[in-house]
Structure formats: C-alpha cells, structure tokens
Design an enzyme around this catalytic site. Structure first.
Site, mmCIF file in Angstrom:
data_model
loop_
_atom_site.group_PDB
_atom_site.id
_atom_site.type_symbol
_atom_site.label_atom_id
_atom_site.label_comp_id
_atom_site.label_asym_id
_atom_site.label_seq_id
_atom_site.Cartn_x
_atom_site.Cartn_y
_atom_site.Cartn_z
ATOM 1 N N LYS A 1 1.291 -1.093 0.021
ATOM 2 C CA LYS A 1 0.449 0.387 -0.152
ATOM 3 C C LYS A 1 0.841 1.232 0.056
ATOM 4 C CE LYS A 1 -2.256 -0.953 3.837
ATOM 5 N NZ LYS A 1 -1.419 -2.409 3.906
ATOM 6 N N THR A 2 2.092 1.014 0.854
ATOM 7 C CA THR A 2 2.979 2.462 1.140
ATOM 8 C C THR A 2 3.565 2.445 -0.579
ATOM 9 O OG1 THR A 2 2.763 2.293 3.399
ATOM 10 C CG2 THR A 2 4.955 3.708 2.307
ATOM 11 N N GLN B 1 -5.647 -3.216 10.961
ATOM 12 C CA GLN B 1 -4.611 -2.344 11.673
ATOM 13 C C GLN B 1 -4.777 -1.526 11.634
ATOM 14 O OE1 GLN B 1 -0.845 -2.514 9.661
ATOM 15 N NE2 GLN B 1 -1.767 -3.333 7.664
ATOM 16 N N ARG C 1 5.140 -7.040 11.318
ATOM 17 C CA ARG C 1 5.888 -6.107 10.913
ATOM 18 C C ARG C 1 7.057 -7.243 10.408
ATOM 19 N NH1 ARG C 1 3.586 -2.841 8.915
ATOM 20 N NH2 ARG C 1 1.784 -4.515 9.860
ATOM 21 N N ASP D 1 -1.969 7.727 3.525
ATOM 22 C CA ASP D 1 -1.424 6.618 4.089
ATOM 23 C C ASP D 1 -1.971 6.313 5.338
ATOM 24 O OD1 ASP D 1 0.230 4.031 3.784
ATOM 25 O OD2 ASP D 1 1.875 4.804 4.029
ATOM 26 N N GLU D 2 -2.292 4.972 5.629
ATOM 27 C CA GLU D 2 -2.354 4.904 6.731
ATOM 28 C C GLU D 2 -4.173 4.899 7.414
ATOM 29 O OE1 GLU D 2 -0.929 1.861 8.623
ATOM 30 O OE2 GLU D 2 0.759 2.607 8.386
#
Ligand code: ATP
Ligand code: MG
Length: 732
Positions: free
Chosen positions: A37-38, A251, A602, A220-221
């Site tokens: 995504k990033t 998340q 992660r 983002d996020e």
C-alpha cells in the site's frame, strides 16, 4: 523520462499498477499488511509527476514525519523532484495556520503547546474557575477536551448536551481553556487539526486557495484517521475529487485516540463513484508468519473477509518462549539475539515490541548485561527533558511574547530570586493591565508591591529578553548561543558537578546543534517560529536513528508501517496483550487483537513471542498467563520452548490488582507511564537523590506528600506534585 517511467512502474503487480495508473477520481486501496500500500502511494506520486502534474499540486499525508521523509526520498530518487507536499496531518495544519491564522484572531507566531504545556494551562484555567484539580486531574480533563476537538465539537455545542458530573466540569473548562490559549497565542496539538477546519469554514477564500492547489490528495494508513482528519481530507480534495486513500481496517489501532474505522468502511458511500482496488499479495512476510497473522485476525468479528497470500517461502516456525518471570524472559530474548548476530544477522534487522513502555526496562537491562547494543524509540523524549524544555521555553517566549505558560516556566530558571509571591504580583498586574506577562516583566517599575530585591531580579530577566529581542530572529543558532550566554546556563547546569549535570549540559548542546542544523537546512526560509514548530511536531519515532549495529525496541503502536527481518514480541500475556484496560468490551479486545496482528505482520522472516508466569510490574509481583491470542495461532506453526506451556484464558493481575487510577495513563502507550498512583514499598528514583523506597504517604490532592528512604540521601518528605520521581523496577 522513459527510464524513470520504467523504474516507477517496475516491480508492481497488476492490482498495484491499476491503482497507480488510476489518475482521476476517488480511489480506495484496501489491503492487508505488507501488500504494498505504501509503495502504491509513493509510486503514484512519482507517476503523477512523470505525467506532467506539477509537484506542488500534490499533497500526500503519512502518519509520522519519519515516514514522510522516507517517502520524499523515494519520490526524489524516482523522479528527481521534491516539490510535493508530503507531511503529517499535524505539519500540514501548522503550515496552513502559519499562513492564515490571523483570520482567526491569532498571531502567526503562535506557539504549539505539547501535552505538558496543555495540562499546565488547563490546571491554571481550573484554578481560575475554582475547580479543584485534586478532584479532577487536569490531564484527564485535557484529554476529554482533546477528544471533543477531534470530533469537531466546539465548546458551545458541548455545553448544550445532557451532561453528567464530570462532563459538567469539562463543559466549563473547555471554553475558558480555548480563551486562555488565544490569550497565550498558542495552539495545542488537536487545534492543529481542528483550527484549519474552522479557518476553511469561516474563510472560504482560504479554502479555495488550497482546494484549487491540491489537484491530487493521497493518504496512507487511512484506517487510523479520526473525524477531523477525515474532514481535512474531504475538504481539501473537494474541488478536484482526486482523493486516493490506502489502508487496512485490520490494522486500526488508534480508536482510543478517536480514530474511526468507519472512515475506511464508508469510503465508497462518502465518495460516490469511488473505485476500490484490493491488493492480495503479501511481499513482506514468510508464509508461516502470514498464516499465523491471518489465523489470529480471523477471530475478530464483523470484519471484511480477505485473502492474503504470498509467494515467499514458509520460513521458520514461530518461536514461543515461556519464562518464569520477566528477568528470565529478557535474558532468553537477549541470548537469542546474540545467537542471531553470531549467525550473521545485523542488529538493525532485529526489533523487540511490547505493549507498554514499562516492559522495556527488564529487556534493556538484559541487553546491556549481554552486551547487545540497542536503541529505544520513545523512551525519554529528548524534547521533554527538563533542561531542553527550559531553553525552549525561553525561545518560545522570544518568538511569541504572549506565551505566559512558557514564561512562567523560566521566570526563575536559573534561579534569580523571583519567588512565587513576586510572580503572583507580576501576574496580577499583567491581568489588571490587560497586557502579556512579558510586558510587565520588561517594566517592573510599574508593578505595585514588588520589593527592591524582586525588582532587581525582574529587571535582570527583562534585560535578558530585551537584548535577545533586539537580535535578528534568524538564523536560530546564534540566538540559542546568545541565550545560553545571557543566562549563564552552562554554569547553572554544571554547578552540581555530578554526571547527571554533565548529561544535561550535553543535551542542551545537542539542542544547539539541532538549531544549527535547522539553519543549514533553511538558509532562506528559516525562522525561530519555524524551528520551534519543527521541534514541537517531532514524534518519538522521528528521532529514531536506525543505526546498523543496534537492535530496536519500541511499543507495538510505534511499529506501524515498519518491517524487520527478525521480530520479538514480549509480554504476550493476559492483562498485557490484550491489555487489562481493554478486556471489558468486545471492541476493546478486537482492537488489542489488531495490535497483535500489526506486531506479527512487521516480521519478514522470524518471529518469537514470549510470555511469563509472573513479572514485576510497577514494583509489584503479578502472575501471568498465556495470552488468549496465542491460542489463536495454529499449534503446528508454533515451536514452544522453555517451560511446558499451559494454555489459559484466565485474566491475570489477580494477585496484584491494577490500581484504579492508573488506567488512563497506562492505556496511552505514548504517555509517561509513571504518572500514576504510589504505594508504600515501591522502588523509586529521584532526579537528584537517586534510588529509594517509599515508606509513607500523607495528605491529599496538591498537598499529597510522599516519604522516601533514599539509598544515599536518607529520608526525605516530598510534595508528590513536584517530586521528580519515577518508579523503578527494583534496585540492588
Ligand atoms: P503495511 O500494511 O504494513 O503498511 P504496506 O501494505 O504498506 O504494509 P509496503 O510497506 O508498501 O506494504 O510493502 C511491504 C514490502 O513489500 C516492502 O518491502 C515493499 O518494498 C515490498 N513490495 C511491495 N510491493 C512489491 C512488489 N510488487 N514486488 C516486490 N516487492 C514489493
Ligand atoms: Mg504501509
């Protein structure tokens, strides 16, 4: 150009490509962890520029300054241009307000108050309103006001609601606090988000300027945006409609700070015609990690089912350590890290995550004992250190003479004989004459009732400010130097001659070098308010220096968006993970589970989770049981070591109940965990007197006193409110 297009569109799967090449209209990219995504956001910025979009028409928002910096670097590497606005919501708000805040009746030199300043001002306001701050902790009142601000609820609207006892206090403090901020020409963090919206509503011309400018907005996020952030995104993209958001509802870990998962779930409804693209391939993690993560998160109800697959190999099983206590756990983790390093891993490839900062202490000790170099994200925030805050307070007053909170802080630092009584007289006079406190200090002759000694002392302070104010406000470095000289700061800090004094002095010197660095980075557009703004908006994780030979320690919350080949998650116990503050509601547990999911995902290759049968937590022994979340990882993915694991879902903390009033602070992984209740028998550490043990408590509220038997300084009775005490685990 063509080679740059090749690199911009290289190493992307069809769904990612589709997202990047979708240029016009609203776009939602929903996808699991590690699916790129990033990467999509970064490549899309570069792609837009390569298509001829002018960089300044692009606004991209990330969660931390560090992430913004990395994104800027990558875009630069891809297209060689740095003109796009890539920042956090808070930096964006500050930038917008610096330009146009005059329209809201503030001066553009406004100060940004951190949570400490905010609480100090709230306390002052409560005092003015005759509200007992021993009954209602100012920080709790402040937090409630913050919640209202990010929900875009103004004081008058809140006052109209049906209120309970506590809300009643909030309803009285809120408007007075807003006024006090205005008097001090200051904004708190939440204002940096809420005030721009107010500005846009009241001044459509300002909004028009930005709307017209930002042809492309990327976020983002997105799952962790709150109400006001949603409003900013929607408002700014309102003209062109090219809003691209990426996120993962699984998340979402900031509901406790107002993040609203509905922002992502309702995106298609809010932005009709929006295109939704799903990314399903995970590039980050080995198969076993992904399988464990998917299995855990599937226990959350009401989530959107998703597939996430990887071509990566299965990799090693997930290690599970069951230790007798936290020391053993820490020793075992340190031993495994040493083994990884012996086998060729770089320490920087390794991270240790925990639910709350307090858990880091035993880990740190074991790493130190084991000779493993580490860096800890967010331990003691540099800019929160007393000596650093003092110097900054001078600078803040210099930049913004209306700022009385910072002025109060340094009126008698270094000590110059302006006591509480004189300060009260100065403040009364300032209030009466309707002028900022600084003006009163510059003209002490007019203050009635000040004795000659106090007048001289005030005159001396006024002289310092007068001389500093005559200087050029830029570059910043020389101002800081002049300030240190004027106040004889070195002598003041070093007078004790102890090693802590030297460390403080080193910190002040580091602040000076950061001012010089700022000057070097801003040869033309630098200013004192600009430097102070940078300092205010720096978060823990931004200061994290990713040195190649250090292991990284951080909270699970701070790990968002990052990746490491080797990950340890410690303290995976009932009461900690899920945290006891969250187990009362299904939503609370689901958020904890998402947090665990974030931690697991992660990991690129090797994950180890650990738990203990008991640990010393805040100076008390508590029993531990294996977290229910570990039962949600299929057994065949786990490789257990240590004591025979006893699966259990019993909540822990049975033998050592959580003291009722430390909940709020404990819940906030970024807050200082030690600002909590004290008990006789606790081991503590004092800034000057070193380690000791609490032997008595007396008094109430502001008069609450604590008696400590210090190891090297004997018995002392201190006012809790001012005692620079922190709890330590134990001392030998
Ligand atoms: P998170 O949900 O944790 O924020 P994310 O979805 O943003 O993760 P990224 O951080 O963008 O994922 O990507 C995860 C990793 O996968 C990164 O190392 C990235 O470079 C890599 N990656 C992403 N897409 C591809 C691809 N198409 N080919 C190869 N590697 C990729
Ligand atoms: Mg990401």
């Amino acid at each position: 150009m063509s080679s740059s297009i090749e690199s911009i569109l290289g190493e992307l799967n069809p769904a990612q490509l589709e997202a990047i090449e979708h240029v016009e209209g609203a776009l939602l990219v929903v996808a699991g962890a590690g699916s790129g995504k990033t990467r999509v956001i970064t490549r899309r910025i570069a792609y837009l520029m390569a298509q001829g979009v002018e960089p300044w028409r692009i606004l991209a928002i990330t969660f931390t300054n560090k992430a913004a910096g990395e994104m800027r670097e990558r875009v630069h590497a891809l297209v060689g241009d740095q003109g796009a606005w890539i920042s956090t919501f808070h930096s964006l708000g500050a930038r917008v307000l610096r330009r146009d805040i005059a329209a809201l009746g503030f001066d553009e030199r406004f100060t940004i108050y951190d949570t400490g300043d905010r609480d100090a001002l709230i306390k002052q306001v409560m005092h003015e309103l005759d509200i007992d701050s021993s009954h209602f902790r100012p920080s709790i009142v402040a937090r409630s006001i913050g919640e209202l601000k990010v929900q875009l609820v103004p004081p008058e609207m809140f006052a109209e609601r049906e209120l309970g006892y506590f809300d009643d206090v909030v309803a009285r403090v809120y408007p007075a606090y807003q006024e006090a901020l205005q008097r001090n020409n200051a904004l708190d963090f939440d204002d940096l988000l809420a005030r721009p919206i107010e500005l846009f509503e009241k001044h459509p011309d300002v909004l028009e300027h930005y709307r017209d400018r930002f042809q492309y907005v990327l976020i983002d996020e997105y799952q962790d945006t709150n109400r006001v952030q949603y409003q900013i995104a929607k408002t700014l993209s309102g003209k062109w409609g090219n809003l691209c958001v990426v996120g993962d509802a699984d998340q979402s870990i900031y509901a406790w700070r107002g993040a609203d998962i509905r922002n992502i779930l309702d995106f298609s409804r809010d932005f009709p015609g929006a295109r939704t693209i799903k990314l399903e391939q995970n590039y980050r993690s080995c198969g076993n990690i992904l399988a464990a993560a998917s299995s855990v998160i599937a226990y959350n109800e009401g989530r959107i089912e998703r597939t996430l697959w990887t071509e990566n190999e299965d990799g090693p099983l997930i290690g599970e350590i069951h230790a007798f206590n936290d020391r053993e756990e820490a020793r075992e983790v340190a031993a495994r890290i040493r083994e990884h390093v012996r086998n060729g891993a770089r320490p920087a490839d390794i991270a240790i995550f925990y639910r709350t900062n307090a858990l880091s202490r035993s880990i740190e000790r074991a790493l130190r004992d084991g000779g493993v170099p580490y860096t800890i994200v967010g331990a003691v925030e540099f800019y929160q250190r007393r000596e650093v805050k003092d110097v900054l307070a001078y600078l803040r007053v210099l930049a913004n003479p209306a700022d009385s909170i910072n002025l109060r802080r340094i009126v008698n630092v270094p000590s110059r004989g302006i006591g509480a009584v004189s300060l009260a007289k100065l403040e009364a006079h300032a209030l009466q004459s309707g002028q900022p406190l600084l003006i009163t200090i510059l003209e002490p002759e007019s203050v009635p009732g000040l004795n000659a000694r106090a007048k001289t002392a005030v005159g001396q302070l006024g002289g310092i400010f007068r001389r500093l104010m005559e200087r050029d406000p830029h570059p910043v470095g020389p101002i800081v130097e002049a300030l240190l000289m004027e106040t004889d700061y070195e002598k003041y800090l070093l007078h004790g001659g102890g090693p802590e004094d030297l460390a403080r002095y080193e910190n002040v010197k580091e602040l000076l070098s950061s001012a010089r660095e700022y000057d070097a980075e801003h040869p033309d557009d630098g200013s004192l308010p600009g430097f102070l703004e940078d300092v205010s908006l720096i978060a823990d994780v931004d200061r994290w220096d990713q040195s190649p030979d250090r292991v990284t320690l951080m909270t699970l919350h701070a790990s968002k968006g990052l990746e490491f080949p080797i990950v340890f998650i410690v303290g995976v116990e009932e009461g900690l993970m899920p945290h006891s503050m969250s187990v009362d509601t299904p939503q609370g547990i689901e958020e904890e589970r998402r947090l665990f999911y974030v931690g697991i995902t992660r990991t690129q290759r090797e994950l180890t989770v650990s738990w203990t049968s008991g640990r010393t937590h805040f100076g008390r022994g508590v029993s531990g049981t294996r977290s229910r979340f570990l039962n949600e990882i299929p057994n065949e993915l786990l490789k257990r070591q240590g004591r025979p694991a006893m699966p259990s879902v019993r909540p822990s903390f049975e033998d050592g109940p959580v003291p009722d009033d430390f909940g709020d602070d404990l819940y906030d992984p970024l807050a200082d965990l030690d600002a909590v209740s004290w008990r006789v028998g606790d081991a503590v550490e004092h800034e000057h007197f070193g380690p000791g043990r609490i032997t008595g408590l007396s008094g109430l509220g502001q008069n609450r006193r604590i008696t400590v038997e210090f190891e090297n300084h004997g018995r002392k009775k201190l006012l809790i409110e001012y005692a620079a005490l922190s709890r330590i685990e134990e001392f030998e």
